[in-house]
Design a protein around this motif. Sequence first.
Motif, PDB file in Angstrom:
ATOM      1  N   SER A  60       0.848  -1.179   0.000  1.00 33.67           N
ATOM      2  CA  SER A  60       0.000   0.000   0.000  1.00 33.67           C
ATOM      3  C   SER A  60       0.889   1.236   0.000  1.00 33.67           C
ATOM      4  N   VAL A  61       0.408   2.297  -0.637  1.00 33.97           N
ATOM      5  CA  VAL A  61       1.187   3.525  -0.719  1.00 33.97           C
ATOM      6  C   VAL A  61       0.249   4.708  -0.493  1.00 33.97           C
ATOM      7  N   PRO A  62       0.627   5.691   0.325  1.00 34.78           N
ATOM      8  CA  PRO A  62      -0.242   6.860   0.551  1.00 34.78           C
ATOM      9  C   PRO A  62      -0.324   7.745  -0.681  1.00 34.78           C
ATOM     10  N   THR A  63      -1.455   8.441  -0.844  1.00 37.84           N
ATOM     11  CA  THR A  63      -1.677   9.316  -2.000  1.00 37.84           C
ATOM     12  C   THR A  63      -1.705  10.790  -1.627  1.00 37.84           C
ATOM     13  N   ASP A  64      -1.605  11.125  -0.342  1.00 34.21           N
ATOM     14  CA  ASP A  64      -1.635  12.519   0.114  1.00 34.21           C
ATOM     15  C   ASP A  64      -2.886  13.249  -0.356  1.00 34.21           C
ATOM     16  N   GLY A  65      -4.013  12.552  -0.359  1.00 33.35           N
ATOM     17  CA  GLY A  65      -5.278  13.180  -0.697  1.00 33.35           C
ATOM     18  C   GLY A  65      -5.633  13.189  -2.163  1.00 33.35           C
ATOM     19  N   VAL A  66      -4.750  12.726  -3.046  1.00 34.96           N
ATOM     20  CA  VAL A  66      -5.032  12.688  -4.489  1.00 34.96           C
ATOM     21  C   VAL A  66      -5.926  11.484  -4.782  1.00 34.96           C
ATOM     22  N   SER A  67      -7.036  11.715  -5.467  1.00 33.59           N
ATOM     23  CA  SER A  67      -8.003  10.652  -5.772  1.00 33.59           C
ATOM     24  C   SER A  67      -7.716  10.083  -7.156  1.00 33.59           C
ATOM     25  N   PHE A  68      -7.157   8.886  -7.205  1.00 29.05           N
ATOM     26  CA  PHE A  68      -6.854   8.236  -8.481  1.00 29.05           C
ATOM     27  C   PHE A  68      -8.110   7.495  -8.944  1.00 29.05           C
ATOM     28  N   THR A  69      -8.711   7.978 -10.017  1.00 23.42           N
ATOM     29  CA  THR A  69      -9.972   7.428 -10.511  1.00 23.42           C
ATOM     30  C   THR A  69      -9.806   6.539 -11.731  1.00 23.42           C
ATOM     31  N   THR A  70      -8.709   6.675 -12.463  1.00 24.40           N
ATOM     32  CA  THR A  70      -8.469   5.858 -13.655  1.00 24.40           C
ATOM     33  C   THR A  70      -7.205   5.052 -13.442  1.00 24.40           C
ATOM     34  N   ILE A  71      -7.336   3.722 -13.498  1.00 22.28           N
ATOM     35  CA  ILE A  71      -6.224   2.814 -13.257  1.00 22.28           C
ATOM     36  C   ILE A  71      -6.200   1.793 -14.382  1.00 22.28           C
ATOM     37  N   ARG A  72      -5.043   1.615 -14.997  1.00 22.12           N
ATOM     38  CA  ARG A  72      -4.913   0.634 -16.078  1.00 22.12           C
ATOM     39  C   ARG A  72      -3.597  -0.115 -15.912  1.00 22.12           C
ATOM     40  N   GLY A  73      -3.601  -1.393 -16.325  1.00 18.18           N
ATOM     41  CA  GLY A  73      -2.412  -2.215 -16.210  1.00 18.18           C
ATOM     42  C   GLY A  73      -2.019  -2.835 -17.532  1.00 18.18           C
ATOM     43  N   THR A  74      -0.758  -3.217 -17.648  1.00 15.19           N
ATOM     44  CA  THR A  74      -0.227  -3.878 -18.839  1.00 15.19           C
ATOM     45  C   THR A  74      -0.140  -5.380 -18.586  1.00 15.19           C
ATOM     46  N   PRO A  75      -0.028  -6.201 -19.631  1.00 17.42           N
ATOM     47  CA  PRO A  75       0.112  -7.649 -19.425  1.00 17.42           C
ATOM     48  C   PRO A  75       1.353  -8.027 -18.617  1.00 17.42           C
ATOM     49  N   SER A  76       2.381  -7.160 -18.619  1.00 17.72           N
ATOM     50  CA  SER A  76       3.603  -7.452 -17.869  1.00 17.72           C
ATOM     51  C   SER A  76       3.527  -7.012 -16.412  1.00 17.72           C
ATOM     52  N   GLY A  77       2.420  -6.421 -15.985  1.00 18.58           N
ATOM     53  CA  GLY A  77       2.239  -6.083 -14.590  1.00 18.58           C
ATOM     54  C   GLY A  77       2.472  -4.634 -14.215  1.00 18.58           C
ATOM     55  N   ARG A  78       2.716  -3.757 -15.167  1.00 17.34           N
ATOM     56  CA  ARG A  78       2.884  -2.340 -14.859  1.00 17.34           C
ATOM     57  C   ARG A  78       1.518  -1.704 -14.617  1.00 17.34           C
ATOM     58  N   ILE A  79       1.456  -0.751 -13.686  1.00 21.14           N
ATOM     59  CA  ILE A  79       0.206  -0.104 -13.305  1.00 21.14           C
ATOM     60  C   ILE A  79       0.360   1.401 -13.447  1.00 21.14           C
ATOM     61  N   PHE A  80      -0.536   2.032 -14.216  1.00 26.71           N
ATOM     62  CA  PHE A  80      -0.536   3.479 -14.425  1.00 26.71           C
ATOM     63  C   PHE A  80      -1.841   4.050 -13.892  1.00 26.71           C
ATOM     64  N   LEU A  81      -1.752   5.292 -13.372  1.00 24.55           N
ATOM     65  CA  LEU A  81      -2.911   5.917 -12.731  1.00 24.55           C
ATOM     66  C   LEU A  81      -2.977   7.402 -13.068  1.00 24.55           C
ATOM     67  N   THR A  82      -4.195   7.918 -13.165  1.00 16.61           N
ATOM     68  CA  THR A  82      -4.426   9.363 -13.230  1.00 16.61           C
ATOM     69  C   THR A  82      -5.542   9.706 -12.261  1.00 16.61           C
ATOM     70  N   SER A  83      -5.630  10.980 -11.900  1.00 26.38           N
ATOM     71  CA  SER A  83      -6.546  11.410 -10.851  1.00 26.38           C
ATOM     72  C   SER A  83      -7.656  12.274 -11.412  1.00 26.38           C
ATOM     73  N   SER A  84      -8.694  12.422 -10.601  1.00 26.22           N
ATOM     74  CA  SER A  84      -9.791  13.299 -10.951  1.00 26.22           C
ATOM     75  C   SER A  84      -9.380  14.751 -10.699  1.00 26.22           C
ATOM     76  N   PRO A  85      -9.689  15.676 -11.618  1.00 28.67           N
ATOM     77  CA  PRO A  85      -9.309  17.078 -11.401  1.00 28.67           C
ATOM     78  C   PRO A  85      -9.985  17.704 -10.187  1.00 28.67           C
ATOM     79  N   ASP A  86     -11.174  17.225  -9.844  1.00 34.58           N
ATOM     80  CA  ASP A  86     -11.948  17.825  -8.755  1.00 34.58           C
ATOM     81  C   ASP A  86     -11.983  16.885  -7.553  1.00 34.58           C
ATOM     82  N   PRO A  87     -12.076  17.429  -6.350  1.00 35.66           N
ATOM     83  CA  PRO A  87     -12.186  16.586  -5.148  1.00 35.66           C
ATOM     84  C   PRO A  87     -13.446  15.722  -5.204  1.00 35.66           C
ATOM     85  N   LEU A  88     -13.314  14.466  -4.825  1.00 34.50           N
ATOM     86  CA  LEU A  88     -14.440  13.547  -4.841  1.00 34.50           C
ATOM     87  C   LEU A  88     -15.040  13.338  -3.463  1.00 34.50           C
TER      88      LEU A  88
END
Length: 461
Positions: A60-88
């Motif tokens: 687990s890793v802290p996000t310091d309040g950033v809400s990551f709403t889009t998460i996608r992974g590759t077949p090799s196990g890499r994980i990429f994330l982006t956040s929502s521009p507005d507070p959720l």
Amino acid sequence: MSDVIVGVALVRPRPGVFVDSIAHILVLATPSAVTLVGLGYTASAPGAKKEVTFFLTGLSVPTDGVSFTTIRGTPSGRIFLTSSPDPLTPGGIGGDGALHELVYQAQEGWFAKRCTLHNITGGGIAKSVVPAFLRSLSALPQAEWIVSFQLDTERGLVYTLLRNSTIEMFQLPSSSPGKFDGVPTKVAKTGDLSRQAAMLLPNNPMLKTGSAFRLVALEVVPVAEGGANNKIALVAVTTTGVRLYFSHQRRGYYYGASMGSAAALELAHVRPPPAPQSQHGQGSQQLQVQGQGQQQQQGQQGQHIPFNAIMHAQHAPGGLFFAANNLTPDLDVLLVCAPDVAASSPSSSSAVVATGQGHQSASSSSSGRPFTELAGTVEIPGRTWDLAEVTPRRAALLNELATQPTHPRREWVVLTNMGASVVVRQRPVDTLLDVLEGVSMSGGGGQGEIGVFFERCVDTF
């Protein structure tokens, strides 16, 4: 978890990090942390029924309040994330407009934790360790914030869509064929897409210009469908349903970039949405929607709907296109488009595609015949959150008449704040079944509909 889950994804694990029983990783994002949960699907004993098992990975890793709403992974196990521009959530700080990668490993090292977040586009890894209260001093301009992204796992690319409707392309370097494990590097960025699109599709009311031009979705085109040398690799969709097709070939001359080292992102074609048809013949290929305990054919009032508030769209293999248009706070209208192969066949004389405002445009295929589309609408209760195809994708898209005995109907799930609806692609055999059932219910009447069906099938296939 005590916090609200704002993002979730099911991805493949990195090899050698977890036990062999873990086949997938469930990534759970809250405003305070991103947590990895292992998933296995095994039988407790030989011959027993397989069951889903959850594993606590301790990652687990802290996000310091950033809400990551889009998460996608590759077949090799890499994980990429982006956040929502507005507070959720109340008290949240919203997003930071950057692309992040969640890096995890089996053991903790001297200078590397088991699980960390790396900021790729907003200042690099160094910015990942900057305290949250100092990040605003070096934050990206809000016009350059990332609103969505897509992974191209075949070509080793990451596409990001910025708030100003600019597309950036990052390359994932490869240490071996098919293994994209390097640090993402930005290799291309689009220019003024509004002006470029207007040059390829002039004087079309569906194509907004200037500040009214806005992209809302990106879709990767598979290599098998995009053509040789990445002729078409990406599709972008505007709020009015206009599709922009991008190539990895530079204009004016052949650019010999291999599939894993594309360095160009050029706008190659612009296609407006066809006008939804009020009626379809029995031989036409239709779509049905099932959800909320109901089943209905595509809508009949599509031509009166102003498609100018599309927020979710998908370009599916085979030339299918879906776009969710917000009509009211409690109702979305799904625009569904499919190639009209009958009109594009040699026996057809049709040469135009009707756009949403009475204008027409033509698009020629590689064989010289015009490409046309059929369109309809489906009412979806609620506000659309996401849509995805649930039918397993086939390696090659053959003629539907040849594949219908061996392949199931294609289905898409539309998730809204009021539930889930299933949109089904009608195959010719499904349409024939509907015709025969209609003839049987009418006591033998309607024999002409059977003739219309077979006549259209001959023209189509």
